[in-house]
Design an enzyme around this catalytic site. Structure first.
Site, PDB file in Angstrom:
ATOM      1  CD  GLU A  13      20.568  -6.248   2.603  1.00 26.02           C
ATOM      2  OE1 GLU A  13      20.246  -7.290   2.015  1.00 26.02           O
ATOM      3  OE2 GLU A  13      19.809  -5.251   2.681  1.00 26.02           O
ATOM      4  CD  GLU A  26      18.930 -10.497   4.359  1.00 24.00           C
ATOM      5  OE1 GLU A  26      18.230 -10.138   3.379  1.00 24.00           O
ATOM      6  OE2 GLU A  26      19.302  -9.725   5.247  1.00 24.00           O
TER       7      GLU A  26
END
Length: 657
Positions: A153, A305
């Protein structure tokens, strides 16, 4: 997306982030037992393990990871091995404070959380490269390795002096000279002219509004600086394992990362998606991000995710009702995912995310969440041979562009209520509710393969993009364009006439007299519908007014304009009206719903030879389906209507013999 390797063909990857360093080793064997019971075939290791692997500068502790890699191999569970460079250890910030980011006020962002690094810092990059090198050398030949997961991320921003030096190098490469930069940024305004490169700094805290051109370039630079970090680590692991695919997980619709550019540098495109269980349109949000990621991947993609239950970062964190996790997981598969993964496997007992759910929650093996995970694992095992590697076909493209989004966020704009992502979502919702399959594209992409292109709102469009849209229509395509589009060029310079002349000619618009943004409780009456958020005072040349404003200051002015195959919508119609408009235009160009006559809340998606039926509604439904089908999830023939419980899913395969 490249095939992960031969051992994963025919299997949807299923698993999640595994952080066993949080637990004593005696728990690991129990984890493996439960993973096998749930059908888990893939885990991500090492995402936040930098301090464990390198407890002090230059030290290496790989013993625990050796044992884990071997344990996964023995269990038949593949590993997505992460470079743990997203979260440097405290020793780095303490010994090398120049690696810490600074905010736009010049304040240091300290260690004690995660992702506390400056992407421009040579020291951070050296430590990250050294660790990645040793990791790749040690595990590049390990039989459990399936994929490399670089960092996590990417989302840091920095305004420090090292970033300023890097920014200036980037600007030199982009503009060539200070004079060209002054022209691009319009520095004649407010006496902002620069005489020397060293005078230029990142857009730090200022007395009043910042230069929009400077802010736009800094956003471009930040995305590129992070991309440099990714490609540096990617190149290291590829040198050791040239046949192993590489990814880094995008955050959905995050403004700081131009995912179109990043996707071109990845073997596998992956994303993290967290719809709000309380959002009645959470399924549409999930579908939109699946469509967007599939388009960036140009094929199958990885859901890296999602949450098995509640997250921990909303104001109120709601759990997922029974069946919703399964519904959204299979919806992602329907829209092209070849992997369904979670953060994380075992819910943490300590730390900042101990209330973020896991596949195995605090309730343990008998908990509802884990029982649902087992069902999803069984579903994916059945689906794997039919879906992996197959495609989702779309006759419609929705245009989306980061440069335009960045420019759209400037200060001093006509309306602070105009939220780019919400406008894109409104247009995608209109297509989704009509069961019209859509892809996403950048405005300069090849568009001739689509029968219909929709542009929800692109404030900034470069010359190449405008020529591409005009050429698409002249080549026989149909274009539907939303308000305030084509207003500025690449440098955020307003086009002559308030809209690019090529677009005004395309839509048959003579003059854009004024933009009329609307207040929160304000709407405008139009022929047959109400408009929200925005309106415009347009004068036509060759275009036809399909609908006009009724009453108010704009009474009689065109609201929806058509010139041949080009449509312009100068407001945001209410959902039902926008849905009806796009469905009518799509039907006129031969793009029809996946299935006709479905009740509200039921989604139909075709992927390869399979038809997915997904019930997002609050009640059970029965769906008549023509033809002879086999239901893949239950391995039964379809005899009569297909019954879908609340949050229910059916996957049909047509039987031809």
């Amino acid at each position: 997306m490249s095939a992960l390797n031969d051992s994963t063909r025919g299997r949807v990857l299923f698993g999640g982030d595994y952080n066993p360093e949080q637990w004593p080793e005696e728990v690991w064997s129990e984890d493996v037992r439960l993973m096998r019971a749930a059908g888990v075939n893939s885990v991500t290791l090492g995402v936040f393990s930098w301090a464990r692997i390198e407890p002090r500068p230059g030290a290496r502790d790989f013993g625990w990871l050796d044992r884990l890699m071997d344990l996964m191999e023995q269990a038949g569970i593949g590993v997505l091995l992460a470079t743990p460079t997203a979260s440097p250890p405290p020793w780095m910030g303490a010994r090398h404070p120049e690696t810490l980011p600074r905010d736009e006020d010049g304040r240091t962002v300290w260690w004690g959380s995660r992702q506390q690094f400056c992407a421009s810092s040579p020291v951070y990059r050296e430590f990250a490269a050294a660790l990645t090198e040793d990791l790749a050398r040690r595990y590049g030949g390990h039989p459990a390795l399936r994929m490399w997961h670089i960092n996590n991320e990417y989302c840091t921003h920095c305004w420090c002096d090292e970033t300023a030096r890097h920014f200036r190098r980037w600007l030199r490469a982009r503009h060539g000279s200070v004079d060209a930069l002054n022209e691009a940024w319009g520095t004649a305004f407010w006496s902002q002219r620069y005489d020397d490169w060293e005078e230029i700094i990142p857009p730090r805290r200022a007395q009043y509004m910042k230069n929009p051109g400077q802010v736009l370039d800094f956003r471009r630079f930040t995305s590129d600086a992070l991309l440099e970090c990714f490609t540096a680590e990617r190149d290291i692991v590829l040198r050791h394992t040239p046949g192993t695919p590489v990814t880094s997980n995008f955050m959905p619709l995050w403004t700081g990362q131009d995912a179109w550019r990043w996707a071109e540098e990845e073997d596998v495109v992956s994303v993290d998606i967290y719809p709000d269980p309380k959002d009645p349109l959470g399924g549409q949000y999930n579908a939109m991000l699946g469509d967007m990621t599939r388009s960036q991947a140009r094929g199958p993609w990885v859901l890296m995710e999602q949450a098995a239950g509640p997250v921990n970062w909303r104001g109120v964190n709601h759990p997922k009702p029974p069946g919703l996790n399964r519904l959204w997981s299979l919806q992602s598969v329907a829209r092209g995912a070849d992997a369904v993964c979670y953060f994380q496997w075992r819910q943490s007992r300590q730390g900042a995310e101990k209330f973020h759910s896991g596949m195995l929650t605090h309730a343990g093996e008998q908990g509802r969440t884990f029982q649902e995970i087992k069902r999803i694992g069984a579903d994916l095992t059945r689906l794997g041979p039919y879906v992996t590697g197959t495609r989702v076909e779309s006759g419609i493209a929705v245009l989306h562009d980061w440069d335009s989004w960045w420019a759209d966020q400037q200060e001093g704009r006509p309306s602070a209520r105009l939220d780019y992502t919400e406008v894109v979502r409104a247009w995608h919702r209109a297509l989704w509710e009509s069961n019209l399959s859509a892809a996403f594209a950048r405005p300069d992409h090849e568009l001739s393969g689509y029968r219909l292109v929709v542009v929800p709102h692109l404030y900034l469009l470069g010359d190449a993009a405008i020529d591409n849209l005009v050429g698409y229509v002249h080549g026989g395509g149909t274009l539907v364009c939303g308000f305030l589009t084509g207003i500025a060029d690449e440098d955020d310079r307003v086009r002559p006439g308030g809209m690019d002349p090529r677009l005004r000619e395309l839509f048959g618009i003579g003059t854009v007299h004024e933009w009329w943004p609307l207040d929160a409780e304000e709407s405008v009456e139009c022929d047959g519908f109400r408009g929200t958020l925005w309106s415009e005072e347009l004068e036509l040349s060759t275009g036809e007014a399909v609908a006009s404003y009724r009453g108010g200051e704009l009474a009689g002015f065109p609201a929806v304009v058509r010139a041949g195959r080009a449509w312009y919508v100068s407001t945001l119609p209410e959902p039902e009206a926008l849905r009806g408009l796009l469905a009518r235009i799509a039907d006129g160009v031969g793009v029809t719903p996946t299935l006709e006559g479905l009740p509200a809340g039921v989604e139909a998606v075709r992927r390869g030879e399979l038809l997915f039926l997904l019930n997002h509604g609050a009640k059970a439904v029965a769906l008549p389906v023509a033809g002879n089908h086999h239901e893949v999830l239950t391995d039964r023939p379809v005899d009569g209507p297909v019954e879908l419980e609340r949050h229910g899913v059916a996957v049909l395969r047509e039987v031809t013999s």
